[in-house]
Design an enzyme around this catalytic site. Structure first.
Site, PDB file in Angstrom:
ATOM      1  N   GLY A 271      17.278  24.863   2.975  1.00  0.00           N
ATOM      2  CA  GLY A 271      16.178  25.273   2.119  1.00  0.00           C
ATOM      3  C   GLY A 271      16.291  24.768   0.693  1.00  0.00           C
ATOM      4  O   GLY A 271      17.187  24.005   0.331  1.00  0.00           O
TER       5      GLY A 271
ATOM      6  N   GLY B 256      21.237  34.228   4.803  1.00  0.00           N
ATOM      7  CA  GLY B 256      20.346  35.099   5.551  1.00  0.00           C
ATOM      8  C   GLY B 256      18.997  35.294   4.894  1.00  0.00           C
ATOM      9  O   GLY B 256      18.268  34.338   4.656  1.00  0.00           O
TER      10      GLY B 256
ATOM     11  N   ALA C 102      16.265  37.433   1.982  1.00  0.00           N
ATOM     12  CA  ALA C 102      16.098  38.087   0.692  1.00  0.00           C
ATOM     13  C   ALA C 102      14.725  38.762   0.702  1.00  0.00           C
ATOM     14  O   ALA C 102      13.695  38.084   0.621  1.00  0.00           O
ATOM     15  CB  ALA C 102      16.213  37.096  -0.448  1.00  0.00           C
TER      16      ALA C 102
ATOM     17  N   CYS D 140      11.122  28.035  -3.354  1.00  0.00           N
ATOM     18  CA  CYS D 140      11.226  27.229  -2.136  1.00  0.00           C
ATOM     19  C   CYS D 140      10.415  25.943  -2.236  1.00  0.00           C
ATOM     20  O   CYS D 140      10.085  25.320  -1.223  1.00  0.00           O
ATOM     21  CB  CYS D 140      10.802  28.040  -0.912  1.00  0.00           C
ATOM     22  SG  CYS D 140      11.783  29.534  -0.662  1.00  0.00           S
TER      23      CYS D 140
END
Length: 226
Positions: free
Chosen positions: A79, A164, A166, A184
């Site tokens: 990401g 993981g 958020a 992102c």
């Protein structure tokens, strides 16, 4: 019988400390010395840049970050850039995925998203996915970012997950932290939180405890709070 999952909630943990702890636990799971674990916690204000490496999506200078007390880490998850901070529930599932059972890494990501979708539905909130992006969305606003790493085991034929999700809980988090980045790398959509959507007040630890049954419904573990 479902495997044991050790679950912890930490009200506040420095991002660097949590990252090092994840590495330690992943190695221990690989070596058969640690149980699989779910770390639930909050971080102080922090930006993390994932493997896509688009530093131009950080809108603040290093000097401005220092002035505002915001940490910055370039890390090993997938990401782009995202924000972690108080009022956000961060979850790090450290789970072993057996490579001998038709391992589907894409399905793991979809399962993590489904946990949040199901939890939001229990509060009467309709949420879902956007085909071109990871994470969970309420309309055109992201409420939960997801970025993971699949760590290939050295001692067995398996992967152990790290990093993981958020999940934005407290109101105002979009203005407080996400305003300093292009979250992102997505310019056309915004960010929201559980409180912003509902108008109700939630404590992050309360959400962590409420979320656990939704996690073990999709990931068949026997949870043990530590």
């Amino acid at each position: 019988m479902n495997r044991q999952l050790d679950v912890t909630y930490t009200p506040m943990m420095n991002y660097g400390d949590a990252w090092e702890l994840q590495k330690e636990i992943v190695a221990g799971i690989d070596e058969g010395k640690r149980s699989e674990q779910l770390m639930l916690l909050q971080h102080p204000p922090t930006y993390t840049i994932g493997s896509q490496r688009h530093p131009e999506h950080l809108l603040l200078s290093r000097e401005e970050l220092e002035k505002r007390g915001i940490g910055l880490f370039e890390i090993d998850r997938g990401g782009d850039i995202t924000y972690h901070g108080p009022g956000q529930l961060v979850g790090y599932p450290l789970l072993m995925l057996d490579a001998g059972k038709g391992l589907d890494l894409h399905a793991y990501l979809r399962n993590v998203e489904q946990v949040i979708i199901d939890y939001l539905a229990s509060h009467g909130i309709e949420s879902g996915r956007k085909p071109e992006y990871t994470g969970v969305w309420v309309g055109d606003r992201k409420i939960c970012a997801i970025g993971v790493k699949f760590n290939k085991c050295r001692h067995q034929r398996a992967f152990v997950t790290s990093h993981g999700f958020a999940f934005n809980i407290k109101a105002g988090i979009a203005e407080d932290g996400f305003a300093g980045i292009i979250p992102c790398g997505i310019q056309e959509y915004g960010v929201t939180s559980l409180e912003d959507i509902t108008g109700n007040t939630f404590e992050v630890e309360e959400v962590a405890r409420e979320l656990l049954p939704f996690i073990t419904r999709i990931f068949p573990y026997a949870p043990v709070w530590r």
